[in-house]
Design a protein around this motif. Sequence first.
Motif, PDB file in Angstrom:
ATOM      1  N   GLU A   1      17.196  -3.525 -14.021  1.00 42.74           N
ATOM      2  CA  GLU A   1      16.221  -4.596 -14.198  1.00 42.74           C
ATOM      3  C   GLU A   1      16.858  -5.936 -13.867  1.00 42.74           C
ATOM      4  O   GLU A   1      18.073  -6.116 -13.974  1.00 42.74           O
ATOM      5  CB  GLU A   1      15.691  -4.594 -15.633  1.00 42.74           C
ATOM      6  N   THR A   2      16.041  -6.905 -13.476  1.00 44.78           N
ATOM      7  CA  THR A   2      16.511  -8.243 -13.138  1.00 44.78           C
ATOM      8  C   THR A   2      15.656  -9.270 -13.889  1.00 44.78           C
ATOM      9  O   THR A   2      14.834  -8.907 -14.721  1.00 44.78           O
ATOM     10  CB  THR A   2      16.397  -8.491 -11.623  1.00 44.78           C
ATOM     11  N   LYS A   3      15.823 -10.519 -13.565  1.00 40.90           N
ATOM     12  CA  LYS A   3      15.018 -11.573 -14.190  1.00 40.90           C
ATOM     13  C   LYS A   3      13.599 -11.605 -13.629  1.00 40.90           C
ATOM     14  O   LYS A   3      12.736 -12.301 -14.170  1.00 40.90           O
ATOM     15  CB  LYS A   3      15.685 -12.931 -13.992  1.00 40.90           C
ATOM     16  N   TYR A   4      13.364 -10.867 -12.531  1.00 42.49           N
ATOM     17  CA  TYR A   4      12.061 -10.880 -11.888  1.00 42.49           C
ATOM     18  C   TYR A   4      11.144  -9.794 -12.461  1.00 42.49           C
ATOM     19  O   TYR A   4      11.607  -8.808 -13.035  1.00 42.49           O
ATOM     20  CB  TYR A   4      12.203 -10.664 -10.382  1.00 42.49           C
ATOM     21  N   VAL A   5       9.851  -9.992 -12.272  1.00 44.61           N
ATOM     22  CA  VAL A   5       8.883  -8.954 -12.611  1.00 44.61           C
ATOM     23  C   VAL A   5       8.940  -7.895 -11.504  1.00 44.61           C
ATOM     24  O   VAL A   5       8.851  -8.218 -10.325  1.00 44.61           O
ATOM     25  CB  VAL A   5       7.448  -9.532 -12.720  1.00 44.61           C
ATOM     26  N   ARG A   6       9.090  -6.638 -11.883  1.00 50.90           N
ATOM     27  CA  ARG A   6       9.249  -5.560 -10.909  1.00 50.90           C
ATOM     28  C   ARG A   6       7.883  -5.042 -10.446  1.00 50.90           C
ATOM     29  O   ARG A   6       7.111  -4.479 -11.216  1.00 50.90           O
ATOM     30  CB  ARG A   6      10.067  -4.427 -11.537  1.00 50.90           C
ATOM     31  N   GLY A   7       7.569  -5.269  -9.174  1.00 50.30           N
ATOM     32  CA  GLY A   7       6.324  -4.769  -8.608  1.00 50.30           C
ATOM     33  C   GLY A   7       6.537  -3.458  -7.874  1.00 50.30           C
ATOM     34  O   GLY A   7       7.667  -2.969  -7.754  1.00 50.30           O
ATOM     35  N   GLU A   8       5.453  -2.893  -7.371  1.00 53.23           N
ATOM     36  CA  GLU A   8       5.521  -1.672  -6.574  1.00 53.23           C
ATOM     37  C   GLU A   8       4.625  -1.831  -5.349  1.00 53.23           C
ATOM     38  O   GLU A   8       3.514  -2.342  -5.462  1.00 53.23           O
ATOM     39  CB  GLU A   8       5.073  -0.443  -7.378  1.00 53.23           C
ATOM     40  N   ALA A   9       5.120  -1.394  -4.211  1.00 49.80           N
ATOM     41  CA  ALA A   9       4.331  -1.527  -2.982  1.00 49.80           C
ATOM     42  C   ALA A   9       4.518  -0.309  -2.098  1.00 49.80           C
ATOM     43  O   ALA A   9       5.605   0.280  -2.042  1.00 49.80           O
ATOM     44  CB  ALA A   9       4.740  -2.793  -2.224  1.00 49.80           C
ATOM     45  N   ASN A  10       3.435   0.066  -1.439  1.00 50.43           N
ATOM     46  CA  ASN A  10       3.466   1.106  -0.414  1.00 50.43           C
ATOM     47  C   ASN A  10       3.015   0.465   0.891  1.00 50.43           C
ATOM     48  O   ASN A  10       1.877  -0.021   0.995  1.00 50.43           O
ATOM     49  CB  ASN A  10       2.538   2.255  -0.783  1.00 50.43           C
ATOM     50  N   ILE A  11       3.896   0.467   1.900  1.00 47.44           N
ATOM     51  CA  ILE A  11       3.623  -0.230   3.155  1.00 47.44           C
ATOM     52  C   ILE A  11       3.949   0.698   4.327  1.00 47.44           C
ATOM     53  O   ILE A  11       4.990   1.370   4.326  1.00 47.44           O
ATOM     54  CB  ILE A  11       4.452  -1.526   3.273  1.00 47.44           C
ATOM     55  N   ARG A  12       3.072   0.695   5.303  1.00 44.80           N
ATOM     56  CA  ARG A  12       3.275   1.524   6.497  1.00 44.80           C
ATOM     57  C   ARG A  12       3.082   0.664   7.747  1.00 44.80           C
ATOM     58  O   ARG A  12       2.053  -0.003   7.897  1.00 44.80           O
ATOM     59  CB  ARG A  12       2.279   2.687   6.507  1.00 44.80           C
ATOM     60  N   TYR A  13       4.081   0.654   8.611  1.00 47.30           N
ATOM     61  CA  TYR A  13       4.013  -0.048   9.889  1.00 47.30           C
ATOM     62  C   TYR A  13       4.059   0.988  11.009  1.00 47.30           C
ATOM     63  O   TYR A  13       4.958   1.837  11.024  1.00 47.30           O
ATOM     64  CB  TYR A  13       5.186  -1.012  10.064  1.00 47.30           C
ATOM     65  N   GLU A  14       3.112   0.901  11.930  1.00 42.80           N
ATOM     66  CA  GLU A  14       3.112   1.784  13.093  1.00 42.80           C
ATOM     67  C   GLU A  14       3.110   0.934  14.357  1.00 42.80           C
ATOM     68  O   GLU A  14       2.226   0.087  14.543  1.00 42.80           O
ATOM     69  CB  GLU A  14       1.894   2.713  13.092  1.00 42.80           C
ATOM     70  N   ILE A  15       4.088   1.170  15.208  1.00 40.48           N
ATOM     71  CA  ILE A  15       4.186   0.451  16.479  1.00 40.48           C
ATOM     72  C   ILE A  15       4.061   1.477  17.596  1.00 40.48           C
ATOM     73  O   ILE A  15       4.937   2.332  17.770  1.00 40.48           O
ATOM     74  CB  ILE A  15       5.517  -0.314  16.574  1.00 40.48           C
ATOM     75  N   ARG A  16       2.968   1.387  18.341  1.00 39.88           N
ATOM     76  CA  ARG A  16       2.675   2.387  19.375  1.00 39.88           C
ATOM     77  C   ARG A  16       2.746   1.752  20.759  1.00 39.88           C
ATOM     78  O   ARG A  16       2.136   0.705  21.011  1.00 39.88           O
ATOM     79  CB  ARG A  16       1.299   2.999  19.140  1.00 39.88           C
ATOM     80  N   GLU A  17       3.483   2.379  21.632  1.00 39.37           N
ATOM     81  CA  GLU A  17       3.586   1.907  23.014  1.00 39.37           C
ATOM     82  C   GLU A  17       2.314   2.250  23.774  1.00 39.37           C
ATOM     83  O   GLU A  17       1.866   3.397  23.781  1.00 39.37           O
ATOM     84  CB  GLU A  17       4.788   2.566  23.696  1.00 39.37           C
TER      85      GLU A  17
END
Length: 230
Positions: free
Chosen positions: A168-184
């Motif tokens: 734990e740190t001094k910050y509030v702990r969040g949660e995130a789900n992120i998806r990046y798709e790079i298509r040629e």
Amino acid sequence: MKLFNLSFVSMSKKQFKAVKIVIIFTAFVLSYNAQANNQSNDQSSTSTIAADNPWQLQHSEDNIKLYHRALNSSEYLQTKAEVLVNFSATKLLEQFPINGECWQWQSRCKKSKKVKDLSGSDRLVYTVINMPWPVSDRDFVFHSSINFDEDSKTTTLILKPYKEQYPETKYVRGEANIRYEIRELTETTSHLTIIMHTDFKGSISASAINSKLISELNGNIKRLLRLLNE
């Protein structure tokens, strides 16, 4: 499974006929119950798949389309960006370094670092983001992975919550789900898809955050495109 313990040899024709009817009826009931259970499971599975709400277009300009949708499991909206980029996938990928540091185009990234390598291309990444005053800053612990699909010529970068304990740190702990798709698409064009959902935790108004998600995402994408043009 043994249903009956009877001597068919000593039965009369009438008794045999009665038992035969009982067996046929029992088999029908068992078959009906099995079908009903399968239908129930199918409906439950379909219900789970259909739980997510449809995407709603919120912003469209030039080659950028931004969407959001409500999730039944969260009070925070999920957002999506679809961007046609007039640069190669290789050049676009340069703006997504996997060294764990803040990406230049993400305005709220305060600091970020790779904590350790996990397996293959997977990494443990720790990130802190600035939140608008008077909300406390948040930190996130990500399991980061990247892969390339040759058939679709798509590079996928996934950031998801790290499941093991992290100090734990001094910050509030969040949660995130992120998806990046790079298509040629061609040698000089590519397509970027971003899908993200963040649970900011702590004492914060979800509606206030939700009202800013699209404008924040739009601002980040504009910064990304400016960097590509430099």
